[in-house]
Design a protein around this motif. Sequence first.
Motif, short mmCIF file in Angstrom:
data_model
loop_
_atom_site.label_atom_id
_atom_site.label_comp_id
_atom_site.label_asym_id
_atom_site.label_seq_id
_atom_site.Cartn_x
_atom_site.Cartn_y
_atom_site.Cartn_z
N GLU A 32 0.82 -1.22 0.00
CA GLU A 32 0.00 0.00 0.00
C GLU A 32 0.85 1.27 0.00
O GLU A 32 0.34 2.34 -0.32
CB GLU A 32 -0.98 -0.01 1.17
N GLN A 38 -6.47 0.14 -1.55
CA GLN A 38 -6.56 -0.47 -0.24
C GLN A 38 -6.78 -1.96 -0.44
O GLN A 38 -7.69 -2.36 -1.18
CB GLN A 38 -7.72 0.11 0.56
N THR A 71 -15.22 -3.46 2.80
CA THR A 71 -14.09 -3.23 1.91
C THR A 71 -14.43 -2.13 0.91
O THR A 71 -13.55 -1.43 0.42
CB THR A 71 -13.71 -4.54 1.18
N THR A 74 -14.16 2.94 1.16
CA THR A 74 -12.96 3.76 1.04
C THR A 74 -13.33 5.02 0.27
O THR A 74 -14.24 5.00 -0.56
CB THR A 74 -11.83 3.02 0.30
N GLY A 79 -11.03 -0.26 -2.86
CA GLY A 79 -10.72 -1.41 -2.02
C GLY A 79 -10.72 -2.70 -2.83
O GLY A 79 -11.50 -2.87 -3.76
N ASP A 96 -13.55 -2.98 -5.77
CA ASP A 96 -14.57 -1.95 -5.69
C ASP A 96 -14.78 -1.26 -7.03
O ASP A 96 -13.95 -1.36 -7.94
CB ASP A 96 -14.17 -0.93 -4.61
N GLU A 154 -7.28 3.09 5.29
CA GLU A 154 -8.72 3.00 5.47
C GLU A 154 -9.21 1.60 5.80
O GLU A 154 -10.31 1.44 6.33
CB GLU A 154 -9.43 3.51 4.21
N LEU A 155 -8.45 0.59 5.47
CA LEU A 155 -8.83 -0.80 5.75
C LEU A 155 -7.73 -1.47 6.57
O LEU A 155 -6.55 -1.16 6.38
CB LEU A 155 -9.04 -1.58 4.45
#
Length: 163
Positions: A32, A38, A71, A74, A79, A96, A154-155
């Motif tokens: 990352e 993410q 997930t 974000t 994600g 995503d 974020e995750l």
Amino acid sequence: MRWLRHLFSPSAHARFPAPSLDRIACAIADGERRHAGQVMFAVESDLPLAELWRGVSPRERAEHAFAVLRTWDTQANNGVLLYLLLADHAVEIVADRGLHGRIEPARWRQVCEDFGRRRREGDLEAAVLAAVAEISALLAEHFPAGPGEVRDNELPDRPQLLG
């Protein structure tokens, strides 16, 4: 036959002891730093009996995990969930909507095929680490991190053991 695999599947905790989870979390965090996406890894040993009875596929279960684990939540809708269902020897990637049209489904399928080949060679953790690296490379290719960019994580990087 599927029922038996699910009834006698080893637990995710047995297959991924704490040091293994730490190495996977580090690989996700390292990846990352190279991209603006993410990544989350979730593993489930088996399906609940009601899900087996309904004939839920690994893909359906991965999409369910994608939602339950948030997930999708974000800021940039970027994600990616790497989902492993141990009893079915199945791996799925759910990306995503911010990634649709940028990374072709065939590329995600290739990551899953590479994972399956490595898993059959015998080292499950190595297969996960390689898949995380491949996902990170794809994200870095299409969503490179900006120079000096500091982003919120974020995750969670720590693998999610489900069920």
